[in-house]
Design an enzyme around this catalytic site. Sequence first.
Site, PDB file in Angstrom:
ATOM      1  N   LYS A 232     -13.044   0.536 -13.866  1.00  0.00           N
ATOM      2  CA  LYS A 232     -13.392  -0.670 -13.890  1.00  0.00           C
ATOM      3  C   LYS A 232     -14.467  -1.335 -14.728  1.00  0.00           C
ATOM      4  O   LYS A 232     -13.504  -2.614 -15.039  1.00  0.00           O
ATOM      5  CB  LYS A 232     -14.829  -0.167 -13.120  1.00  0.00           C
TER       6      LYS A 232
ATOM      7  N   ASP B 298       0.858  -1.617  -0.010  1.00  0.00           N
ATOM      8  CA  ASP B 298      -0.258  -0.093  -0.108  1.00  0.00           C
ATOM      9  C   ASP B 298       1.658   1.532   0.299  1.00  0.00           C
ATOM     10  O   ASP B 298       2.174   1.026   0.282  1.00  0.00           O
ATOM     11  CB  ASP B 298      -0.411   0.150   0.917  1.00  0.00           C
TER      12      ASP B 298
ATOM     13  N   ILE C 159     -19.936  -0.930   0.033  1.00  0.00           N
ATOM     14  CA  ILE C 159     -20.056  -1.384   0.620  1.00  0.00           C
ATOM     15  C   ILE C 159     -18.947  -0.224   1.787  1.00  0.00           C
ATOM     16  O   ILE C 159     -18.005   0.542   0.990  1.00  0.00           O
ATOM     17  CB  ILE C 159     -17.482  -2.434   0.572  1.00  0.00           C
TER      18      ILE C 159
ATOM     19  N   ASP D 180       4.289   1.513  -4.938  1.00  0.00           N
ATOM     20  CA  ASP D 180       2.760   2.103  -5.795  1.00  0.00           C
ATOM     21  C   ASP D 180       2.246   1.404  -7.067  1.00  0.00           C
ATOM     22  O   ASP D 180       3.229   1.491  -7.621  1.00  0.00           O
ATOM     23  CB  ASP D 180       3.418   3.965  -5.646  1.00  0.00           C
ATOM     24  N   VAL D 181       1.105   1.042  -6.888  1.00  0.00           N
ATOM     25  CA  VAL D 181       1.079   0.043  -8.321  1.00  0.00           C
ATOM     26  C   VAL D 181       0.836   0.973  -9.315  1.00  0.00           C
ATOM     27  O   VAL D 181       0.984   0.369 -10.627  1.00  0.00           O
ATOM     28  CB  VAL D 181      -0.841  -0.036  -8.456  1.00  0.00           C
TER      29      VAL D 181
ATOM     30  N   ASN E 210      -5.726  -5.071  -5.844  1.00  0.00           N
ATOM     31  CA  ASN E 210      -7.028  -4.144  -5.199  1.00  0.00           C
ATOM     32  C   ASN E 210      -7.007  -3.070  -5.101  1.00  0.00           C
ATOM     33  O   ASN E 210      -8.046  -2.116  -4.553  1.00  0.00           O
ATOM     34  CB  ASN E 210      -7.531  -4.864  -3.980  1.00  0.00           C
TER      35      ASN E 210
ATOM     36  N   THR F  68     -16.054   1.180   3.340  1.00  0.00           N
ATOM     37  CA  THR F  68     -14.875   1.444   3.609  1.00  0.00           C
ATOM     38  C   THR F  68     -14.584   2.974   3.748  1.00  0.00           C
ATOM     39  O   THR F  68     -14.863   4.021   3.268  1.00  0.00           O
ATOM     40  CB  THR F  68     -14.674   0.467   2.367  1.00  0.00           C
TER      41      THR F  68
ATOM     42  N   TYR G  38     -13.657   6.694 -13.478  1.00  0.00           N
ATOM     43  CA  TYR G  38     -14.449   5.665 -12.552  1.00  0.00           C
ATOM     44  C   TYR G  38     -15.221   4.479 -12.691  1.00  0.00           C
ATOM     45  O   TYR G  38     -13.870   3.201 -13.210  1.00  0.00           O
ATOM     46  CB  TYR G  38     -15.009   5.793 -11.529  1.00  0.00           C
TER      47      TYR G  38
HETATM   48  N1  NAD Z   1     -15.920   0.125  -1.293  1.00  0.00           N
HETATM   49  C1  NAD Z   1     -16.531   0.027  -2.285  1.00  0.00           C
HETATM   50  O1  NAD Z   1     -18.045   0.490  -2.342  1.00  0.00           O
HETATM   51  C2  NAD Z   1     -16.323  -0.528  -3.750  1.00  0.00           C
HETATM   52  C3  NAD Z   1     -17.093  -1.095  -4.785  1.00  0.00           C
HETATM   53  C4  NAD Z   1     -16.619  -1.569  -6.083  1.00  0.00           C
HETATM   54  C5  NAD Z   1     -15.614  -1.735  -5.661  1.00  0.00           C
HETATM   55  N2  NAD Z   1     -13.999  -0.751  -4.898  1.00  0.00           N
HETATM   56  C6  NAD Z   1     -12.522  -2.021  -5.396  1.00  0.00           C
HETATM   57  O2  NAD Z   1     -12.525  -1.992  -3.884  1.00  0.00           O
HETATM   58  C7  NAD Z   1     -11.264  -1.687  -4.076  1.00  0.00           C
HETATM   59  C8  NAD Z   1     -10.448  -1.494  -2.701  1.00  0.00           C
HETATM   60  O3  NAD Z   1     -11.535  -0.604  -1.838  1.00  0.00           O
HETATM   61  P1  NAD Z   1     -12.137   0.107  -0.198  1.00  0.00           P
HETATM   62  O4  NAD Z   1     -13.173  -0.083  -0.256  1.00  0.00           O
HETATM   63  O5  NAD Z   1     -11.497  -1.221   0.034  1.00  0.00           O
HETATM   64  O6  NAD Z   1     -11.135   0.997  -0.305  1.00  0.00           O
HETATM   65  P2  NAD Z   1     -10.059   1.847   0.039  1.00  0.00           P
HETATM   66  O7  NAD Z   1      -9.534   3.153   0.337  1.00  0.00           O
HETATM   67  O8  NAD Z   1     -10.316   1.086   1.852  1.00  0.00           O
HETATM   68  O9  NAD Z   1      -8.263   0.899  -0.194  1.00  0.00           O
HETATM   69  C9  NAD Z   1      -8.054   1.360  -0.465  1.00  0.00           C
HETATM   70  C10 NAD Z   1      -6.627   0.784  -0.647  1.00  0.00           C
HETATM   71  O10 NAD Z   1      -5.767   1.228  -1.709  1.00  0.00           O
HETATM   72  C11 NAD Z   1      -4.935   2.181  -1.332  1.00  0.00           C
HETATM   73  N3  NAD Z   1      -4.055   3.169  -2.683  1.00  0.00           N
HETATM   74  C12 NAD Z   1      -4.682   3.442  -3.407  1.00  0.00           C
HETATM   75  N4  NAD Z   1      -3.885   4.093  -4.286  1.00  0.00           N
HETATM   76  C13 NAD Z   1      -2.943   3.378  -4.256  1.00  0.00           C
HETATM   77  C14 NAD Z   1      -1.012   3.112  -5.198  1.00  0.00           C
HETATM   78  N5  NAD Z   1      -1.587   3.960  -5.956  1.00  0.00           N
HETATM   79  N6  NAD Z   1      -0.174   1.945  -5.025  1.00  0.00           N
HETATM   80  C15 NAD Z   1      -0.520   1.028  -3.704  1.00  0.00           C
HETATM   81  N7  NAD Z   1      -1.805   1.214  -2.697  1.00  0.00           N
HETATM   82  C16 NAD Z   1      -2.778   2.208  -3.215  1.00  0.00           C
HETATM   83  C17 NAD Z   1      -5.653   3.079  -0.194  1.00  0.00           C
HETATM   84  O11 NAD Z   1      -3.836   3.057   0.395  1.00  0.00           O
HETATM   85  C18 NAD Z   1      -5.930   2.513   0.395  1.00  0.00           C
HETATM   86  O12 NAD Z   1      -5.767   1.652   1.524  1.00  0.00           O
HETATM   87  C19 NAD Z   1     -11.322  -0.617  -5.206  1.00  0.00           C
HETATM   88  O13 NAD Z   1     -10.159  -0.780  -6.146  1.00  0.00           O
HETATM   89  C20 NAD Z   1     -12.320  -0.183  -5.636  1.00  0.00           C
HETATM   90  O14 NAD Z   1     -12.165   0.785  -6.116  1.00  0.00           O
HETATM   91  C21 NAD Z   1     -14.888  -0.827  -3.530  1.00  0.00           C
END
Ligand code: NAD
Length: 254
Positions: free
Chosen positions: A159, A37, A190, A63-64, A90, A192, A155
């Site tokens: 996706k 992360d 979700i 950093d991804v 993720n 989060t 976004y």
């Molecule tokens: N929460 C939702 O409702 C939801 C719905 C659909 C999809 N998603 C997807 O699920 C995944 C996780 O999301 P989440 O809700 O747990 O969010 P979150 O913000 O809690 O976690 C995402 C993590 O990714 C890290 N991150 C961001 N940019 C980064 C980078 N360049 N390099 C490395 N790490 C990086 C952040 O620091 C964070 O810890 C994401 O791909 C998101 O698009 C989430």
Amino acid sequence: MGRVADKVVLITGGASGIGRATAELMAREGAMVVLTDLQDQAGAEVVAAIADAGGEAAYHHHDVTEEADWVKIVETVQSDHGALDVLVNNAGIGSSGVPVDELQLESWRGTLSVNLDGVFLGVKHGVGAMKESGGVIINISSVAGFIGLPNMAAYAASKGGVRSLTKAVAIECAARGLKIRVNSVHPGFIDTPMVGGAIQRGGPERRETILNSQPTGEMGRPEDIAEGILYLASDAAKFVTGSEMVIDGGYLAR
Ligand SMILES: NC(=O)c1ccc[n+]([C@@H]2O[C@H](COP(=O)([O-])OP(=O)(O)OC[C@H]3O[C@@H](n4cnc5c(N)ncnc54)[C@H](O)[C@@H]3O)[C@@H](O)[C@H]2O)c1
């Protein structure tokens, strides 16, 4: 217990939300978890929580969007743990929430860079690492990879790209005779920090709108998504590739 026993699992964005829940569940199910992360403090806390619960985990800054970081983390995982068996792409960032005619090119590129380039780089280096001994790649897309939602152009494009990229690479791996399964997971809303941020920006009405849009009247929990990821990672899913797993409380069923 033990559904991913002895597998080496790399989870990006593992310091928070869905990534954290997945790291904790995989560790409980016997995996060696490497989580990465940008949030180093939070990442270290996840490792400590997993160790306290008797699991095995390590954290690395990664950093991804940076290809050099991918080269380094894949080498580190292979040299520290002997293999990379499962990669969960993720890490992601949320929507800027502005109408498309106000969306700045820089913001569009920023979203695509993390959510799509980041997954491409993961897939590229993941396949490179897995092509001898096989493995599993799981890409986290969204319900926004299927349907249109207002003020989410970048976004949604990212996706939708993850969904198509997943299928292209799944078929390519099968055609090349590589024992690598590649699938996408599509969470609904979700609870989060990502959704919390959107709610903070949009105020209490935003929360109401989200809850009212849920067939069940509630958001999902990160653990709901982690369970699906665990299944895809496990040998129980040995015939599953190129698929799209929707976990959304019925959001897309209407
Ligand atoms: N929460 C939702 O409702 C939801 C719905 C659909 C999809 N998603 C997807 O699920 C995944 C996780 O999301 P989440 O809700 O747990 O969010 P979150 O913000 O809690 O976690 C995402 C993590 O990714 C890290 N991150 C961001 N940019 C980064 C980078 N360049 N390099 C490395 N790490 C990086 C952040 O620091 C964070 O810890 C994401 O791909 C998101 O698009 C989430």
